[in-house]
Design a protein around this motif. Structure first.
Motif, PDB file in Angstrom:
ATOM      1  N   ASP A   1      43.097  43.444  46.752  1.00 28.45           N
ATOM      2  CA  ASP A   1      43.016  43.346  45.290  1.00 28.45           C
ATOM      3  C   ASP A   1      42.625  41.936  44.861  1.00 28.45           C
ATOM      4  OD1 ASP A   1      43.675  45.990  45.008  1.00 28.45           O
ATOM      5  OD2 ASP A   1      45.811  45.614  44.666  1.00 28.45           O
ATOM      6  N   LYS A   2      43.173  40.942  45.548  1.00 31.27           N
ATOM      7  CA  LYS A   2      42.852  39.553  45.207  1.00 31.27           C
ATOM      8  C   LYS A   2      41.377  39.257  45.480  1.00 31.27           C
ATOM      9  CE  LYS A   2      44.414  34.802  45.958  1.00 31.27           C
ATOM     10  NZ  LYS A   2      45.376  33.928  46.695  1.00 31.27           N
ATOM     11  N   VAL A   3      40.879  39.749  46.630  1.00 29.09           N
ATOM     12  CA  VAL A   3      39.470  39.543  46.965  1.00 29.09           C
ATOM     13  C   VAL A   3      38.575  40.283  45.979  1.00 29.09           C
ATOM     14  CG1 VAL A   3      37.688  40.007  48.692  1.00 29.09           C
ATOM     15  CG2 VAL A   3      39.900  39.088  49.399  1.00 29.09           C
ATOM     16  N   ARG A   4      38.979  41.484  45.576  1.00 27.41           N
ATOM     17  CA  ARG A   4      38.201  42.254  44.609  1.00 27.41           C
ATOM     18  C   ARG A   4      38.082  41.511  43.282  1.00 27.41           C
ATOM     19  NH1 ARG A   4      40.953  47.610  42.662  1.00 27.41           N
ATOM     20  NH2 ARG A   4      42.197  45.990  41.633  1.00 27.41           N
ATOM     21  N   ASN A   5      39.179  40.913  42.825  1.00 26.25           N
ATOM     22  CA  ASN A   5      39.142  40.132  41.590  1.00 26.25           C
ATOM     23  C   ASN A   5      38.258  38.901  41.743  1.00 26.25           C
ATOM     24  OD1 ASN A   5      40.905  41.942  40.367  1.00 26.25           O
ATOM     25  ND2 ASN A   5      42.726  40.778  40.966  1.00 26.25           N
ATOM     26  N   THR A   6      38.308  38.304  42.933  1.00 30.52           N
ATOM     27  CA  THR A   6      37.460  37.136  43.194  1.00 30.52           C
ATOM     28  C   THR A   6      35.979  37.507  43.125  1.00 30.52           C
ATOM     29  OG1 THR A   6      39.150  36.127  44.608  1.00 30.52           O
ATOM     30  CG2 THR A   6      36.900  35.323  44.855  1.00 30.52           C
ATOM     31  N   LEU A   7      35.629  38.665  43.698  1.00 31.81           N
ATOM     32  CA  LEU A   7      34.243  39.114  43.668  1.00 31.81           C
ATOM     33  C   LEU A   7      33.790  39.420  42.240  1.00 31.81           C
ATOM     34  CD1 LEU A   7      34.144  41.409  46.834  1.00 31.81           C
ATOM     35  CD2 LEU A   7      33.191  39.112  46.563  1.00 31.81           C
ATOM     36  N   LEU A   8      34.684  39.959  41.432  1.00 36.52           N
ATOM     37  CA  LEU A   8      34.356  40.189  40.023  1.00 36.52           C
ATOM     38  C   LEU A   8      34.071  38.872  39.316  1.00 36.52           C
ATOM     39  CD1 LEU A   8      36.816  43.004  38.848  1.00 36.52           C
ATOM     40  CD2 LEU A   8      34.321  43.122  38.992  1.00 36.52           C
TER      41      LEU A   8
END
Length: 325
Positions: free
Chosen positions: A235-242
């Motif tokens: 989830d943290k990586v997904r937010n970073t990619l966003l």
């Protein structure tokens, strides 16, 4: 009688002209100050952030922090160059084509670094989530340095091609090397080939970068559904990619800054145009350049305490210097 009236009209005209010039100069000073102050604040934060990323061995020996340093360095240099070109244009300083060409080409090199580095950072986060066991062997310091070298080489190659296209322009036909307009990227596209190439390259870079970041995001989303994947980390990586995608969009918006201003300058009053110009410049040129420091300085638990410490120390030292006689 006629001579006296003529003299009075001449004096009134000169007075009005002087007042207009003085008012225009005052407005340029005020507007330049309104952009320079936030620019200096963000430059200060970026420089402290760069210093922070070199203050601990863990930052110098971790790939994502090395990539972040490269991104932040490019944003800081681009912010300084953009503000320099803005001040030159605001005070209507006419540069020669060689001087303007050097500044524009240097800006072009730095401009492409941000989106290309965001792609590499996104791929690094994708590997960290989707291939955690192979992350240490794929994302090494050596490979990271090679990736950064490729990014700078690719960007420099683009500028080299632009210079070759400029050589086709008949400079000997110019009456003077002094530019008629202000120094901007659009004013250095002296031929149709340069203009077409610049548009094609910009579309290619940002479409390719968008596809790479979106693909990484989809890959992370799929991996997050796997039972073997750490949900919190995914989830943290997904937010970073966003956030990377948002940064990419803001970087794209900065490339249309000057064309947008040229269009609206033809339909708006000069006073309204200048006010809109200030807002647009701050929102799509200055703000995106400081976004990396704000995002990682606040979100990253390793960077945040050290960044806050350095910022507080610098502010205290400045306050003491101002108080002392």
């Amino acid at each position: 009688m006629y001579v006296r009236c003529s003299s009075k009209m001449s004096n009134a005209s000169q007075s009005q002209t002087t007042t207009t010039i003085g008012r225009g100069l005052l407005e340029r000073v005020i507007f330049s100050t309104l952009t320079t102050v936030p620019c200096c604040v963000f430059l200060f934060i970026n420089v402290i952030m760069l210093f922070t990323l070199r203050s601990k061995p863990v930052f110098c020996e971790t790939s994502r922090y090395i990539l972040l340093y490269n991104l932040l360095f490019a944003d800081t240099v681009l912010l300084a160059l953009s503000q320099l070109l803005y001040i030159i244009a605001a005070f209507r300083v006419r540069l020669t084509y060689p001087v303007c060409g050097f500044l524009v080409m240097l800006t072009n090199v730095i401009t492409d670094i941000s989106p290309l580095t965001l792609v590499v950072m996104s791929l690094e986060r994708y590997v960290a989530v989707c291939y955690p066991l192979r992350h240490a062997t794929i994302i090494t310091i050596r490979n990271t340095e090679v990736a950064i070298g490729v990014v700078w080489t690719f960007s420099s190659l683009n500028v080299f091609i632009q210079v070759l296209l400029l050589l086709e322009f008949p400079f000997e036909e110019l009456k003077s090397e002094q530019m008629k307009g202000f120094c901007a990227k659009e004013n250095m596209l002296l031929g149709p080939m340069s203009d077409h190439y610049n548009k094609a390259y910009t579309y290619f870079v940002f479409i390719s970068a968008s596809i790479a970041i979106i693909s990484s995001y989809i890959g992370v989303m799929i991996a997050a559904r796997s039972a073997s994947t750490d949900k919190a980390s995914a989830d943290k990586v997904r937010n970073t990619l966003l956030l990377h995608l948002v940064q990419l969009g803001l970087s794209l918006s900065s490339t249309i800054h000057n064309p947008f201003l040229i269009v609206i300058s033809k339909v708006l009053d000069i006073t309204v145009f200048i006010r809109i110009q200030i807002v647009v410049y701050v929102c799509i040129v200055i703000f995106p350049r400081c976004l990396s420091a704000l995002i990682y300085g606040i979100r990253d638990q390793n960077i945040r305490p050290i960044l806050v410490y350095h910022l507080c120390c610098q502010l205290k030292l400045r306050a003491k210097a101002e108080v002392s006689p």
